[in-house]
Design a protein around this motif. Structure first.
Motif, PDB file in Angstrom:
ATOM      1  N   UNK A 185       0.803  -1.202   0.161  1.00  0.00           N
ATOM      2  CA  UNK A 185      -0.149  -0.065  -0.140  1.00  0.00           C
ATOM      3  C   UNK A 185       0.870   1.160  -0.030  1.00  0.00           C
ATOM      4  N   UNK A 186       0.336   2.323  -0.569  1.00  0.00           N
ATOM      5  CA  UNK A 186       1.083   3.233  -0.727  1.00  0.00           C
ATOM      6  C   UNK A 186       0.106   4.716  -0.892  1.00  0.00           C
ATOM      7  N   UNK A 195      -2.398  12.215  -3.553  1.00  0.00           N
ATOM      8  CA  UNK A 195      -2.721  13.098  -2.346  1.00  0.00           C
ATOM      9  C   UNK A 195      -3.558  12.495  -1.455  1.00  0.00           C
ATOM     10  N   UNK A 196      -4.102  11.331  -1.591  1.00  0.00           N
ATOM     11  CA  UNK A 196      -4.868  10.702  -0.692  1.00  0.00           C
ATOM     12  C   UNK A 196      -4.402  10.602   0.868  1.00  0.00           C
ATOM     13  N   UNK A 197      -5.023  10.782   1.847  1.00  0.00           N
ATOM     14  CA  UNK A 197      -4.453  10.710   3.124  1.00  0.00           C
ATOM     15  C   UNK A 197      -4.523   9.122   3.723  1.00  0.00           C
ATOM     16  N   UNK A 198      -4.656   8.147   2.863  1.00  0.00           N
ATOM     17  CA  UNK A 198      -4.779   6.970   3.245  1.00  0.00           C
ATOM     18  C   UNK A 198      -3.990   6.083   2.216  1.00  0.00           C
ATOM     19  N   UNK A 199      -3.499   5.095   2.635  1.00  0.00           N
ATOM     20  CA  UNK A 199      -2.493   4.168   1.642  1.00  0.00           C
ATOM     21  C   UNK A 199      -3.509   3.054   0.987  1.00  0.00           C
ATOM     22  N   UNK A 200      -3.245   2.702  -0.016  1.00  0.00           N
ATOM     23  CA  UNK A 200      -3.881   1.596  -0.986  1.00  0.00           C
ATOM     24  C   UNK A 200      -2.871   1.026  -1.658  1.00  0.00           C
ATOM     25  N   UNK A 201      -3.251  -0.522  -2.149  1.00  0.00           N
ATOM     26  CA  UNK A 201      -2.172  -1.368  -2.823  1.00  0.00           C
ATOM     27  C   UNK A 201      -2.572  -0.921  -4.324  1.00  0.00           C
ATOM     28  N   UNK A 202      -1.368  -0.740  -5.201  1.00  0.00           N
ATOM     29  CA  UNK A 202      -1.718  -0.797  -6.320  1.00  0.00           C
ATOM     30  C   UNK A 202      -2.772  -1.629  -7.295  1.00  0.00           C
TER      31      UNK A 202
END
Length: 184
Positions: free
Chosen positions: A56-57, A61-68
């Motif tokens: 996850x990254x 500019x989102x304030x949460x991480x998500x997997x590509x």
């Protein structure tokens, strides 16, 4: 990417190989993309060379991480819901380089993740052999609905279902894919 094809019988061979083939083509008589008795729309969604980069990254500019890969799956599902005739394909190199988890699991984590992507086709890339033939054969059986490689033959004991090519019938239009693998 939406393609329009004339309903005349033909086969389009699109090589799904271990590098990106970003191609576009249209075969139609009119300038309209409207579905008609003479034309169909086909969408081919393509990925390759992810090299186990599924940590996850932050994106856009989102304030949460998500997997590509979660982003890819969501994007693909939204496109498949919008367009009836969609194929989701990968040109390989799913393994090696991107994840300690993948390294420690000997490629098993990537196999489990790719099972969830819903790929129609997968071609094995040279990096997909990093953990040996047994792991590559397992990936070929579980990573997509069908795995292609015309220039690769697994030993019989690995029980890989890899085939050289696949032809889809999309509303009477035959669409062919040929898989080629770089030297592992």
């Amino acid at each position: 990417m939406i393609k329009s094809f004339h309903r005349t019988p033909f086969i389009v061979l699109a090589g799904v190989i271990a590098f990106a083939l970003h191609w576009t083509f249209e075969y139609r008589q009119t300038q309209q993309y409207e579905q008609s008795k003479d034309h169909i729309k086909l969408q081919i969604l393509h990925i390759n060379d992810l090299h186990a980069n599924y940590y996850p990254t932050h994106f856009w500019g989102q304030n949460h991480k998500i997997s590509p890969l979660a982003l890819i799956k969501g994007f693909v599902q939204s496109k498949q819901n919008k367009y009836q005739n969609s194929l989701f394909v990968s040109a390989g190199d799913a393994m090696e380089k991107g994840s300690v988890v993948e390294y420690l699991s000997g490629g098993r984590s990537t196999i489990e993740i790719y099972e969830q992507l819903g790929l129609d086709l997968l071609t094995l890339g040279n990096h997909d052999f990093a953990y040996g033939l047994d792991t590559s054969a397992e990936f070929s059986n579980r990573g997509a609905k069908q795995t292609l490689s015309a220039n690769l033959q697994f030993p019989p004991q690995t029980k890989s279902a890899t085939q050289a090519y696949k032809i889809f019938d999309v509303q009477g239009v035959k669409i062919g894919f040929l898989g080629l693998t770089a030297a592992p």
